[in-house]
Design a protein around this motif. Structure first.
Motif, mmCIF file in Angstrom:
data_model
loop_
_atom_site.group_PDB
_atom_site.id
_atom_site.type_symbol
_atom_site.label_atom_id
_atom_site.label_comp_id
_atom_site.label_asym_id
_atom_site.label_seq_id
_atom_site.Cartn_x
_atom_site.Cartn_y
_atom_site.Cartn_z
ATOM 1 N N GLY A 129 -15.939 4.825 14.022
ATOM 2 C CA GLY A 129 -14.832 5.327 14.827
ATOM 3 C C GLY A 129 -13.873 4.238 15.269
ATOM 4 O O GLY A 129 -13.217 4.367 16.306
ATOM 5 N N ARG A 130 -13.751 3.169 14.499
ATOM 6 C CA ARG A 130 -12.922 2.037 14.896
ATOM 7 C C ARG A 130 -11.726 1.848 13.970
ATOM 8 O O ARG A 130 -11.076 0.810 13.997
ATOM 9 N N LEU A 131 -11.461 2.860 13.148
ATOM 10 C CA LEU A 131 -10.297 2.778 12.278
ATOM 11 C C LEU A 131 -9.100 3.363 13.020
ATOM 12 O O LEU A 131 -9.084 4.550 13.348
ATOM 13 N N ASP A 132 -8.127 2.530 13.305
ATOM 14 C CA ASP A 132 -6.953 2.963 14.060
ATOM 15 C C ASP A 132 -5.784 3.209 13.107
ATOM 16 O O ASP A 132 -5.552 2.427 12.172
ATOM 17 N N LEU A 133 -5.071 4.291 13.355
ATOM 18 C CA LEU A 133 -3.878 4.604 12.577
ATOM 19 C C LEU A 133 -2.655 4.028 13.276
ATOM 20 O O LEU A 133 -2.560 4.047 14.503
ATOM 21 N N VAL A 134 -1.735 3.506 12.504
ATOM 22 C CA VAL A 134 -0.500 2.925 13.036
ATOM 23 C C VAL A 134 0.655 3.806 12.583
ATOM 24 O O VAL A 134 1.030 3.813 11.403
ATOM 25 N N ASP A 135 1.208 4.584 13.498
ATOM 26 C CA ASP A 135 2.298 5.502 13.173
ATOM 27 C C ASP A 135 3.640 4.780 13.250
ATOM 28 O O ASP A 135 3.914 4.072 14.225
ATOM 29 N N ARG A 136 4.439 4.967 12.240
ATOM 30 C CA ARG A 136 5.807 4.443 12.242
ATOM 31 C C ARG A 136 6.636 5.291 11.285
ATOM 32 O O ARG A 136 6.102 6.001 10.414
ATOM 33 N N ASP A 137 7.930 5.225 11.456
ATOM 34 C CA ASP A 137 8.831 5.998 10.606
ATOM 35 C C ASP A 137 8.932 5.357 9.221
ATOM 36 O O ASP A 137 8.958 4.127 9.092
ATOM 37 N N PHE A 138 8.961 6.194 8.191
ATOM 38 C CA PHE A 138 9.124 5.696 6.823
ATOM 39 C C PHE A 138 9.920 6.713 6.021
ATOM 40 O O PHE A 138 9.958 7.899 6.348
ATOM 41 N N ASP A 139 10.530 6.234 4.969
ATOM 42 C CA ASP A 139 11.335 7.088 4.102
ATOM 43 C C ASP A 139 10.485 7.531 2.920
ATOM 44 O O ASP A 139 9.886 6.689 2.227
ATOM 45 N N LEU A 140 10.406 8.844 2.695
ATOM 46 C CA LEU A 140 9.542 9.365 1.646
ATOM 47 C C LEU A 140 10.019 8.945 0.263
ATOM 48 O O LEU A 140 9.203 8.670 -0.626
ATOM 49 N N ALA A 141 11.320 8.867 0.080
ATOM 50 C CA ALA A 141 11.829 8.441 -1.225
ATOM 51 C C ALA A 141 11.396 7.019 -1.530
ATOM 52 O O ALA A 141 11.068 6.675 -2.674
ATOM 53 N N GLY A 142 11.378 6.156 -0.501
ATOM 54 C CA GLY A 142 10.924 4.787 -0.708
ATOM 55 C C GLY A 142 9.455 4.735 -1.081
ATOM 56 O O GLY A 142 9.048 3.940 -1.943
ATOM 57 N N LEU A 143 8.622 5.567 -0.430
ATOM 58 C CA LEU A 143 7.202 5.613 -0.775
ATOM 59 C C LEU A 143 7.013 6.087 -2.208
ATOM 60 O O LEU A 143 6.223 5.503 -2.970
ATOM 61 N N ALA A 144 7.727 7.137 -2.596
ATOM 62 C CA ALA A 144 7.619 7.646 -3.962
ATOM 63 C C ALA A 144 8.056 6.592 -4.967
ATOM 64 O O ALA A 144 7.425 6.414 -6.026
ATOM 65 N N SER A 145 9.106 5.870 -4.654
ATOM 66 C CA SER A 145 9.590 4.828 -5.569
ATOM 67 C C SER A 145 8.571 3.706 -5.724
ATOM 68 O O SER A 145 8.341 3.209 -6.835
ATOM 69 N N SER A 146 7.942 3.289 -4.615
ATOM 70 C CA SER A 146 6.957 2.209 -4.705
ATOM 71 C C SER A 146 5.747 2.644 -5.526
ATOM 72 O O SER A 146 5.181 1.840 -6.280
ATOM 73 N N ILE A 147 5.328 3.915 -5.389
ATOM 74 C CA ILE A 147 4.195 4.398 -6.194
ATOM 75 C C ILE A 147 4.563 4.434 -7.667
ATOM 76 O O ILE A 147 3.771 4.056 -8.547
ATOM 77 N N ARG A 148 5.798 4.843 -7.964
ATOM 78 C CA ARG A 148 6.248 4.862 -9.360
ATOM 79 C C ARG A 148 6.242 3.449 -9.944
ATOM 80 O O ARG A 148 5.760 3.220 -11.061
ATOM 81 N N GLU A 149 6.754 2.486 -9.207
ATOM 82 C CA GLU A 149 6.814 1.110 -9.703
ATOM 83 C C GLU A 149 5.418 0.510 -9.858
ATOM 84 O O GLU A 149 5.176 -0.284 -10.766
ATOM 85 N N THR A 150 4.494 0.894 -8.962
ATOM 86 C CA THR A 150 3.158 0.307 -9.000
ATOM 87 C C THR A 150 2.366 0.774 -10.209
ATOM 88 O O THR A 150 1.653 -0.028 -10.844
ATOM 89 N N TRP A 151 2.463 2.068 -10.567
ATOM 90 C CA TRP A 151 1.561 2.630 -11.566
ATOM 91 C C TRP A 151 2.235 2.970 -12.892
ATOM 92 O O TRP A 151 1.545 3.335 -13.853
#
Length: 646
Positions: free
Chosen positions: A312-334
């Protein structure tokens, strides 16, 4: 005490003895009332039968006395025959009629309710000479009640009084043993004393009840001893489990640190070697070393993540992010890995899902990374696609990872998200893995208020659906491009003070910083780091955490304190350590450090951290110098005490 607690907050009840007496008395009274009613009705019926018999006798007397006068048309004689009968009780009227229906003689009116008319023929020598009509009043129930009320009341109240005495005696006899049992139960409940109750009555029912209670008390005493023993064992087992859990956490933390140290040497040195001149064969072998080290680091990270989730020691860190940027990074990674296997690879974002979201994007990226990695691993031909959309209820984000791979059989699906479970666990399995990835994905998604679901058929591919409860975030403003800064070494060579007690890590740092042309001073503990900082003019300090004599956090606090007390310039400090948990990084920043790089070291991340920290430090120094210059320029404008202002 127990009865008071039990009855608190409810309407008060009469004592049991009073209730038993009331039941007995009520039953007796009802029975007496029923008996009185039956008695009065019976008396009424008897009175009516007697009256009817008397009237029959009177009618016969009139018939016998009036036959001759009626045959001789002797009216006076007829009246005399009627007078004796008319004076009888309950006779309302009596009359004689001849054969033609003419009234010969009559006494009384003979009308009204509640009367009976008795009609008899009058015969003389076998010949009918007239008719007798006798009108008589029926006996009423009121008359019967008035006559027998005193007797009935005496019987009723006498029987009721006797019933009260008997009911009270019965109630006392019943409640006394029950009160003794209740008191004994209270002592068992409050004092924990399992004492049997002595027999005090010869009644078979209470004798059996007391025996049952004593047997129950003896069993409770045995169970209490067993329960106390079991509780003591459970407490000991709990303490042992807690101690084992603490030891496991310490063991995992220590093993993480110890494993990451050699991994740091392996992975960092492979990156340094990859920067140099290598033949194709050497570069291929180096790539194998790097991939193998990366897989080992991935397994280590999975084990640590699982341990943190279970604790029970895993803490989530909430912050704003852009979904298009996340999708782009996944595309570039794989995309490159998919292309290498000859697979079609696509990342799609539904229009309604575009924009900013708020949540732990790093953990979401970890979930998707695991799912995409598995999809590429288990897909030999066809395609792998990732689709982002809003969840069905509109309260979160939904991601589908679809592949045309080997699929999963129906028997494995129910336990697919269990720890250390793989679809193919045989010794001839084609695909490796620790069996932790999907379990961690499901746990992380649950921490985000969602989950991971799968639909699959063997030989036809799989669809993994991730749903997380993420709210919409605020739009992220684009970051303005900073003007190009001159390289650090364009002014002078970068001077780096690195503190690390491990010789391998020292060699790694020296090798990694060599391409920058930096002057590197290496020390083996926190105290030596503070002394080297005192006598040198360093641009940045790379600080390990676990070190002898003085650890990295204490050394950073000591340096910051000396900077303030001695008025020295602030030197940026970057933590370089295998301890990379959120609360640990927050502790480094609270101690005055400016950044963090996790081991094993990634060269690009270390370069970025150094460049950011040095640039920020120089900007702060420039702002401070400008502020001092401005303050000095304003100083002559102030009037001295003896000046004359014209």
């Amino acid at each position: 005490m127990i009865d008071e607690d039990r009855s608190s907050g409810t309407a008060p009840h009469a004592p049991l003895q009073a209730r038993i007496a009331a039941v007995a008395l009520t039953t007796t009274v009802v029975a007496l009332l029923a008996a009185c009613v039956c008695f009065m009705l019976q008396q009424w019926s008897v009175a009516r039968q007697e009256a009817q018999a008397n009237h029959e006798v009177l009618a016969q007397m009139v018939v016998a006395g009036a036959a001759a006068p009626l045959a001789d048309h002797n009216t006076v004689g007829a009246y005399r025959a009627l007078e004796a009968v008319a004076k009888a009780p309950n006779v309302a009227a009596v009359r004689l009629t001849d054969m033609q229906g003419q009234i010969v003689a009559q006494i009384g009116a003979g009308g009204g309710p509640n009367v009976d008319t008795l009609t008899r023929p009058i015969k003389l020598a076998g010949r009918r000479v007239g008719t007798l009509a006798l009108v008589a009043r029926r006996p009423s129930l009121t008359e019967i009640l008035a006559r027998d009320l005193a007797l009935t009341g005496t019987l009723f109240f006498g029987s009721a009084g006797l019933a009260i005495l008997m009911a009270n005696g019965l109630a006392r006899r019943m409640t006394k043993p029950m009160e003794r049992l209740s008191k004994a139960m209270g002592e068992v409940a409050t004092g924990g004393r399992f004492q049997p109750v002595e027999q005090a009555t010869d009644d078979d029912v209470f004798h059996s009840l007391t025996d049952s209670f004593n047997h129950l008390v003896s069993r409770l005493e045995i169970n209490d001893h067993e329960l106390r023993g079991a509780m003591a064992e459970l407490v000991k087992a709990r303490d042992d489990a807690n101690a084992a859990n603490v030891l496991k956490s310490h063991f995992l933390a220590n093993m993480s640190h110890e494993i990451r140290t050699p991994l740091n040497g392996v992975l960092a040195m492979t990156e340094v070697m990859a920067m140099g001149e290598l033949s194709a064969t050497q570069r291929e072998r180096l790539s194998v070393i790097r991939e193998s080290g990366g897989l080992l680091l991935s397994v280590l990270n999975d084990v640590l993540d699982l341990s943190k989730i279970e604790a029970g020691r895993l803490d989530l860190v909430d912050r704003d992010f852009d979904l298009a940027g996340l999708a782009s990074s996944i595309r570039e990674t794989w995309a490159a890995q998919a292309k290498q296997k000859g697979l079609e690879f696509g990342v799609f974002v539904a229009p309604e899902a575009l924009g900013a979201w708020r949540g732990d994007v790093d953990r979401l990226r970890q979930i998707l990374g695991n799912l995409v990695s598995n999809a590429l691993k288990f897909t030999l031909e066809g395609s792998v696609s990732i689709r982002f959309a809003s969840s069905d209820d509109g309260t979160g984000l939904r991601v589908d990872v679809v592949d045309t791979g080997i699929g999963i059989d129906a028997e494995t699906l129910p336990r697919l998200f269990d720890k250390f479970v793989q679809a193919d666990s045989s010794t001839t399995r084609r695909f490796g893995g620790s069996g932790l990835g999907l379990s961690i994905c499901n746990e992380l998604a649950a921490l985000m208020g969602g989950g991971v679901h799968v639909q699959s058929r063997e030989g036809q591919g799989s669809t993994f659906t991730v749903v997380v409860a993420m709210p919409r975030g605020e739009a992220i403003a684009p970051v303005a491009a900073e003007p190009a800064r001159p390289a650090v070494e364009s002014e002078r060579r970068l001077r780096v003070l690195a503190a690390d007690d491990n010789p391998t890590n020292q060699k790694v740092i020296a090798a990694v910083l060599a391409p920058l042309g930096a002057e590197v001073e290496l020390v083996a503990d926190g105290a030596a780091c503070v002394e080297a900082w005192r006598r040198g003019d360093h641009d940045i300090v790379l600080m390990d955490i676990h070190m002898p004599v003085m650890d990295g956090v204490e050394a950073a606090r000591h340096i910051r304190g000396l900077e303030v007390s001695e008025g020295r310039k602030r030197v940026p400090i970057v933590a370089v350590t295998a301890n990379a948990l959120v609360h640990q990084v927050e502790g480094y920043m609270a101690a005055g450090m400016d950044g963090h790089v996790a081991k094993p070291i990634e060269v690009t991340k270390l370069y970025d951290a150094i460049e950011t920290a040095v640039a920020t430090s120089r900007q702060d120094a420039s702002k401070a110098a400008a502020a001092r210059t401005k303050k000095t320029a304003r100083a002559p404008a102030k009037a001295s005490p003896g000046a004359v202002v014209g």
